[in-house]
Design a protein around this motif. Structure first.
Motif: not given
Ligand code: IFM
Length: 441
Positions: A22, A117, A161-162, A280, A312, A338, A376, A383-384, A392
């Motif tokens: 990112q 990540h 991550n996640e 989030y 979102y 985050e 974050w 943002e993917w 953000f």
């Molecule tokens: O940008 C992402 C991050 O890579 C992973 N967690 C959520 C963020 C916001 O969507």
């Protein structure tokens, strides 16, 4: 009566979080770079491109983070740079990461280093990515190399991550590479990621006994749309089990629960020195027999909710408190790895930040071991699947020119970090309407 100034613990970590793809720029050897070339995959055809140019100039943003008064920064290592071909490690890339971590330390920013990540080297993706059980051993080999190379600069490691977001977005919703919609594949990928976490946990401790190793879990809150409706409650509970509980059960209790399976996962038992919370938003869930992709739960938001940019979700700061209290049950240190919102004109972020930090403060009053908060993020980044449409950053970025423009939230976050407190003056300056809500009258 609480004091009108909300003070945080003396050694609290105030940080920002990012990830390699990112922010680094010019990452061309991972599956996201390939995905960005395909038409229709990323909103408005955006690409990460030079991103925030960290590979060349991360130190300039480290200066900005230090100027905000922060004392920690979370970043990730790009596997495809460190191991561009299977088994061939790039010493120059490792040296650049060493330089970056050293740069953080010199600025008084403790590095938290994430090892995975969302991005995989292309060679791994071509072998099936995390569907391939071999990914676990590959990951372990890479982790060993990274820890040997960077172990002098950090002891604070986040393995993955996640894993839930990676598996669901890539293998159930098809919005991340490889774009599959296959429940069975999603389940396999998630199991492999969690097993890789367990293996990495042991490897890191073998190499560095003082290491503190955790995993960043995205805890999404699912509430029944109608709490009195049994089917809504079951649908919300099913989503919570699948997305949240099954992960924590695996890496803490050492037990696979549905949908990951059922039975012991002994090698994962207590493979956490700390747990990371990425929080989030929340969703309301109504039972819907047509909603197979979301386990028969149709997702919506509360009718009176304040909505965030770009669909979102809803602004729901209470969820941070709820999520922290859930994680506190594990009885181990917690980092908020985050938390933030997309908000290009910063018309919600200052208030959102204060509300979330106030929720965090409330939980801290129970003496739960929450070690730090990582916003974050520092600078707008890629943002993917949403490309550059969602912003953000505490600091705005023009991805064409690289120009940075701090948003008011940056000053607010700096004031909280430097004063280690939320003061009535900050409420007055950034969100006077919160005075009524947060201060005793
Ligand atoms: O940008 C992402 C991050 O890579 C992973 N967690 C959520 C963020 C916001 O969507």
């Amino acid at each position: 009566m609480p004091n009108a100034t909300y003070t945080f613990p003396p050694d609290f970590k105030w940080g920002v979080a990012t990830s390699s793809h990112q922010v680094e720029g010019n990452n061309e050897n991972n599956q996201w770079a390939a995905w960005e070339q395909e038409t229709g995959r990323i909103k408005q055809g955006h690409q990460a491109g030079r991103a925030c140019d960290w590979w060349e100039h991360a130190e300039e943003d480290f200066d900005r983070a230090a100027a905000l008064g922060l004392n920690s920064l979370r970043l990730s290592i790009e596997w495809s740079r460190v191991e561009p071909e299977p088994g061939k490690f790039d010493e120059d890339a490792l040296e650049r990461y060493r330089e970056m971590l050293q740069g953080l330390l010199e600025r008084g920013l403790e590095p938290m280093v994430t090892l995975h990540h969302f991005s995989n080297p292309l060679w791994l993706e071509k072998q099936g990515g995390w569907l391939n059980i071999g990914a676990i051993a590959y990951f372990d080999r890479y982790v060993e190399r990274v820890v040997r190379a960077l172990g002098e600069q950090t002891t604070l490691w986040c393995t993955i991550n996640e894993p839930n977001v990676y598996a669901v977005m890539g293998y159930l919703q098809g919005l991340f590479p490889p774009g599959q919609q296959d429940f069975k594949a999603m389940r396999i990928v998630l199991r492999h990621l969690l097993r890789a976490h367990g293996v990495a946990y042991r490897t890191i401790h073998r190499l560095q006994p003082a290491a503190r190793v955790g995993l960043a879990h995205n805890l999404h809150i699912f509430d029944p749309a109608k709490p009195g409706n049994l089917l809504d409650r079951l649908a919300a509970g099913g989503l919570d089990l699948s997305f949240n509980r099954s992960i924590l059960n695996a890496v803490w209790k050492g037990w696979w629960t549905l949908p990951l399976g059922f039975g012991p996962a002994w090698s994962l038992h207590h493979t956490l020195d700390w747990i990371g919370l990425n929080y989030y938003t929340r969703a309301l869930v109504s039972f819907d027999c047509g909603a197979r992709d979301t386990l028969y739960g149709r997702l919506s938001h509360a009718p009176d909710a304040e909505l965030l940019d770009g669909g979102y979700g809803e602004l729901y700061p209470e969820g941070l408190e709820r999520a922290l209290l859930r994680m506190a049950r594990l009885g181990i240190p917690i980092y908020i790895t985050e938390n933030g919102i997309p908000d290009s004109d910063d018309d919600q972020r200052p208030r959102a930040l204060l509300l979330h930090l106030h929720r965090l403060w409330r939980v801290l009053q129970g003496n739960f071991p929450i070690q730090g908060y990582y916003h974050w993020t520092l600078v707008d980044n890629f943002e993917w699947a949403d490309g550059w449409t969602q912003r953000f950053g505490l600091i705005g970025l023009d991805p064409e020119t690289g120009e940075r423009t701090p948003r008011p939230s940056a000053d607010l976050y700096a004031a909280v970090a430097k004063g280690n407190a939320i003061t009535p003056e900050l409420l007055d300056a950034y969100a006077p309407e919160l005075r009524e809500v947060l201060l005793p009258q």
